[in-house]
Motif scaffolding. Structure first.
Motif, PDB file in Angstrom:
ATOM      1  N   VAL B  40      35.194  39.598  46.127  1.00  0.00           N
ATOM      2  CA  VAL B  40      35.135  38.900  44.932  1.00  0.00           C
ATOM      3  C   VAL B  40      35.755  39.459  43.635  1.00  0.00           C
ATOM      4  O   VAL B  40      35.204  40.870  43.404  1.00  0.00           O
ATOM      5  CB  VAL B  40      33.684  37.964  44.288  1.00  0.00           C
ATOM      6  N   GLY B  41      36.797  39.126  42.921  1.00  0.00           N
ATOM      7  CA  GLY B  41      37.526  39.994  42.015  1.00  0.00           C
ATOM      8  C   GLY B  41      37.316  39.461  40.733  1.00  0.00           C
ATOM      9  O   GLY B  41      36.362  39.957  39.830  1.00  0.00           O
ATOM     10  N   CYS B  42      38.133  38.382  40.149  1.00  0.00           N
ATOM     11  CA  CYS B  42      38.124  37.816  39.037  1.00  0.00           C
ATOM     12  C   CYS B  42      36.946  36.790  38.647  1.00  0.00           C
ATOM     13  O   CYS B  42      36.731  36.831  37.499  1.00  0.00           O
ATOM     14  CB  CYS B  42      39.555  37.340  38.533  1.00  0.00           C
ATOM     15  N   GLU B  43      36.576  36.384  39.476  1.00  0.00           N
ATOM     16  CA  GLU B  43      35.517  35.132  39.317  1.00  0.00           C
ATOM     17  C   GLU B  43      36.020  34.099  38.467  1.00  0.00           C
ATOM     18  O   GLU B  43      35.223  33.286  38.065  1.00  0.00           O
ATOM     19  CB  GLU B  43      34.120  35.779  38.782  1.00  0.00           C
ATOM     20  N   GLY B  45      39.295  32.265  39.434  1.00  0.00           N
ATOM     21  CA  GLY B  45      40.279  31.657  40.165  1.00  0.00           C
ATOM     22  C   GLY B  45      41.878  32.442  39.849  1.00  0.00           C
ATOM     23  O   GLY B  45      42.783  31.637  40.654  1.00  0.00           O
ATOM     24  N   VAL B  46      41.966  33.564  39.369  1.00  0.00           N
ATOM     25  CA  VAL B  46      43.538  33.815  39.352  1.00  0.00           C
ATOM     26  C   VAL B  46      43.744  34.904  40.414  1.00  0.00           C
ATOM     27  O   VAL B  46      44.946  35.213  40.534  1.00  0.00           O
ATOM     28  CB  VAL B  46      43.613  34.508  37.793  1.00  0.00           C
ATOM     29  N   CYS B  47      42.952  35.662  41.011  1.00  0.00           N
ATOM     30  CA  CYS B  47      43.260  36.749  41.896  1.00  0.00           C
ATOM     31  C   CYS B  47      43.379  36.451  43.421  1.00  0.00           C
ATOM     32  O   CYS B  47      44.278  37.316  44.074  1.00  0.00           O
ATOM     33  CB  CYS B  47      42.526  37.872  41.657  1.00  0.00           C
ATOM     34  N   GLY B  48      42.715  35.524  43.760  1.00  0.00           N
ATOM     35  CA  GLY B  48      42.837  35.189  45.199  1.00  0.00           C
ATOM     36  C   GLY B  48      42.007  36.012  46.037  1.00  0.00           C
ATOM     37  O   GLY B  48      41.973  35.686  47.329  1.00  0.00           O
ATOM     38  N   ALA B  49      41.458  36.841  45.554  1.00  0.00           N
ATOM     39  CA  ALA B  49      40.725  38.006  46.526  1.00  0.00           C
ATOM     40  C   ALA B  49      39.608  37.070  47.411  1.00  0.00           C
ATOM     41  O   ALA B  49      39.340  37.544  48.579  1.00  0.00           O
ATOM     42  CB  ALA B  49      40.083  39.205  45.894  1.00  0.00           C
ATOM     43  N   CYS B  50      38.986  36.237  46.913  1.00  0.00           N
ATOM     44  CA  CYS B  50      37.830  35.529  47.403  1.00  0.00           C
ATOM     45  C   CYS B  50      38.424  34.228  48.307  1.00  0.00           C
ATOM     46  O   CYS B  50      37.420  33.403  48.748  1.00  0.00           O
ATOM     47  CB  CYS B  50      37.180  34.680  46.209  1.00  0.00           C
ATOM     48  N   ARG B  60      39.976  28.817  46.928  1.00  0.00           N
ATOM     49  CA  ARG B  60      39.253  29.988  46.239  1.00  0.00           C
ATOM     50  C   ARG B  60      37.913  29.673  46.334  1.00  0.00           C
ATOM     51  O   ARG B  60      37.383  28.774  45.713  1.00  0.00           O
ATOM     52  CB  ARG B  60      39.838  30.099  44.949  1.00  0.00           C
ATOM     53  N   CYS B  62      35.477  31.302  44.642  1.00  0.00           N
ATOM     54  CA  CYS B  62      34.804  31.519  43.492  1.00  0.00           C
ATOM     55  C   CYS B  62      34.881  30.302  42.665  1.00  0.00           C
ATOM     56  O   CYS B  62      34.156  30.149  41.563  1.00  0.00           O
ATOM     57  CB  CYS B  62      35.201  32.645  42.735  1.00  0.00           C
TER      58      CYS B  62
HETATM   59  S1  FES Z   1      37.414  36.065  42.736  1.00  0.00           S
HETATM   60 FE1  FES Z   1      39.568  35.974  41.898  1.00  0.00          FE
HETATM   61  S2  FES Z   1      40.120  33.998  42.475  1.00  0.00           S
HETATM   62 FE2  FES Z   1      38.190  34.007  43.281  1.00  0.00          FE
END
Ligand code: FES
Ligand SMILES: Cc1cc2nc3c(=O)[nH]c(=O)nc-3n(C[C@H](O)[C@H](O)[C@H](O)COP(=O)(O)OP(=O)(O)OC[C@H]3O[C@@H](n4cnc5c(N)ncnc54)[C@H](O)[C@@H]3O)c2cc1C
Ligand code: FES
Lengths: 293, 161
Positions: B40-43, B45-50, B60, B62
């Motif tokens: 979980v990165g940005c929480e 919706g912008v980074c895609g890590a989740c 996504r 998050c």
């Molecule tokens: S945590 Fe970055 S898109 Fe979900």
């Protein structure tokens, strides 16, 4: 950040959604794809008491195509519309525009209705709704009403929907003339990010090649998708030569008052919007003539 | 505040646990089910890590509350391994090509490109870049990730013939 506390209910029918909304108007919010509302709640820019989940309401899903229109139910996923071969055949401009809405992962959840109600100035679906003057149908316990796109968007992120109303479908009219063409262009920081500016045009020609109907709209550089009626009027009846297009576009810059942010200043947006209108018009002309697919 | 029973399938296994309405799916996977492969990165919706696969499509995690996943099917990065627990050809290609440095984006990149290869076994470079267009990587500059996907596509094809 995490969202503030809230209650959650899963609606099973449109009647149930309307009832929940009427009982808690202003306090409850519909959640569809959640691709805008969940981030807003995480940043605590939205703090509804209750979320009404409409994802299981089957009557709000699906695509219906007739000779005259493409009807999309509010809770239909953006990816479903983008992948629909029938939509691409009947209303290719909508498919083109949808490919610019976010990423595969956000389109797999995000809905057509959610995007319209969210009314982001850059939203591609809203732009096409305004271009074609689509009709939005909304429901509440008070009944049903139909709102034309011209009256649906009131300012950035705000529509004329009342707090107890649910959008149920959008109806995009199909132009009947065979010599009809469209154009859509946008500029963004990365492919599929929100557009800094966007433009769409649709026009049809008569047998002598003169413009018989035309619609031009700008997004991103304006608070709400905006029809450029002066340019439309000037081009009606013309041959749509490059010179005629150029002359008709001269007044556009002074009509726009774009917002500035970290991504682009107002002047940049104004200039880009004009360039995009020119490209959209030329694509539309070539498609109407059959020389561009 | 409401609390809900969430019953769902993750990587083929059934789970039923309680979650507060405001708990996102990614927090549910990591903190309740202890499946910490998904990052979980940005929480917002912008980074895609989740990224996870939800009813067969990447989303996504998050941007969806766990309660909304009740009754649904989820595949996380842990679900991409082979039946014997070894790395999948795609995971192996990430390893071979140094397609990660800090590894923060890797689970999301794997989910996005796994789905791409399922739908399009021989993607072009631009199709690969398009598939990871919603996933941010601050380390690799994306080049090695693209190369890893190209290698995986080739390996999978060679193994099939
Ligand atoms: S945590 Fe970055 S898109 Fe979900
Ligand atoms: C990384 C990222 C990139 C994005 N890029 C773009 C982009 O380039 N272009 C673009 O247009 N959008 C973009 N979006 C937004 C995305 O398209 C959303 O899907 C859309 O704005 C909202 O749709 P939703 O179904 O997710 O709605 P939700 O987030 O669930 O709801 C949005 C709002 O609409 C209301 N609402 C939803 N459905 C209804 C209904 N039927 N009746 C009444 N009210 C309703 C909700 O209460 C809420 O206020 C992006 C989002 C992300 C996370
Ligand atoms: S490897 Fe560090 S963010 Fe991608």
């Amino acid at each position: 950040m995490k969202a503030a506390e809230f209650d959650y209910v899963k609606a099973k029918s449109l009647d149930e959604i309307c009832l929940f909304l009427s009982q808690q108007a202003g306090e409850a919010r519909i959640i569809a794809g959640g691709q805008t509302l969940v981030p807003l709640m995480a940043m605590r820019m939205a703090r509804p008491n209750t979320l009404i989940d409409i994802n299981d309401v089957e009557e709000l899903k699906g695509i219906e195509i007739t000779k005259k229109s493409v009807i999309i139910k509010a809770c239909t996923r953006q990816s479903e519309v983008l992948e629909s071969v029938d939509v691409r055949r009947s209303l290719p401009i909508l498919s083109d525009a949808l490919s610019h809405v976010g990423h595969t992962q956000t389109r797999n959840r995000g809905t057509v209705g959610g995007s319209l109600v969210n009314a982001d100035p850059s939203a591609e679906i809203s732009l096409i709704a305004r271009l074609l003057d689509a009709e939005m149908t909304v429901h509440s316990v008070r009944g049903e009403r139909v709102i034309k796109a011209a009256n649906f968007f009131s300012s950035a992120m705000i529509t004329n929907l009342d707090a107890d109303e649910c959008l149920t479908q959008v109806c995009f009219p199909i132009w009947s003339s065979v010599r009809t063409g469209f154009g859509f262009h946008e500029t963004s920081i990365r492919a599929s990010d929100y557009a800094l500016a966007s433009a769409a045009a649709q026009l049809s020609l008569d047998s002598s090649g003169q413009c018989r109907s035309i619609s031009i709209v700008i997004g991103g550089a304006t608070e709400i998708p905006t029809r450029i009626s002066e340019t439309e009027e000037q081009l009606m009846g013309s041959d749509l030569s490059d010179t005629e297009i150029k002359t008709a576009m001269e007044k556009i810059p002074e009509m726009l008052e774009p917002q500035a942010d970290v991504h682009a200043d107002a002047d940049y947006r104004r200039r880009v919007a004009c360039v995009l209108v020119g490209r959209a018009l030329k694509d539309a002309r070539e498609r109407a003539k059959g020389s561009l697919v | 505040m409401s609390c809900h029973k969430v019953s769902l399938t993750v990587n083929g296994a059934k789970y039923a646990e309680n979650a507060e309405a405001r708990m996102t799916l990614v927090d549910f996977l990591r903190d309740v089910l202890d499946l910490t492969g998904t990052h979980v990165g940005c929480e917002h919706g912008v980074c895609g890590a989740c990224s996870v696969i939800f009813d067969g499509k990447p989303i996504r995690s998050c941007l969806i509350y766990a309660v909304m996943a009740d009754g649904h099917d989820v595949i996380t990065v842990e679900g991409l391994e082979e039946d014997d627990g070894s790395l999948s050809p795609l995971q192996d290609a990430f390893w071979e090509n140094h397609a990660m440095q800090c590894g923060y984006c890797t689970p999301g990149m794997l989910i996005a490109t796994h789905q791409l290869l399922q739908e399009n076994p021989s993607p072009s470079e631009s199709e690969i870049r398009d598939a990871i267009g919603g996933n941010l990587c601050r380390c690799t500059g994306y080049q090695q990730i693209v190369e890893a996907v190209q290698m995986a596509a080739k390996k999978i094809k060679d193994n099939c013939v």
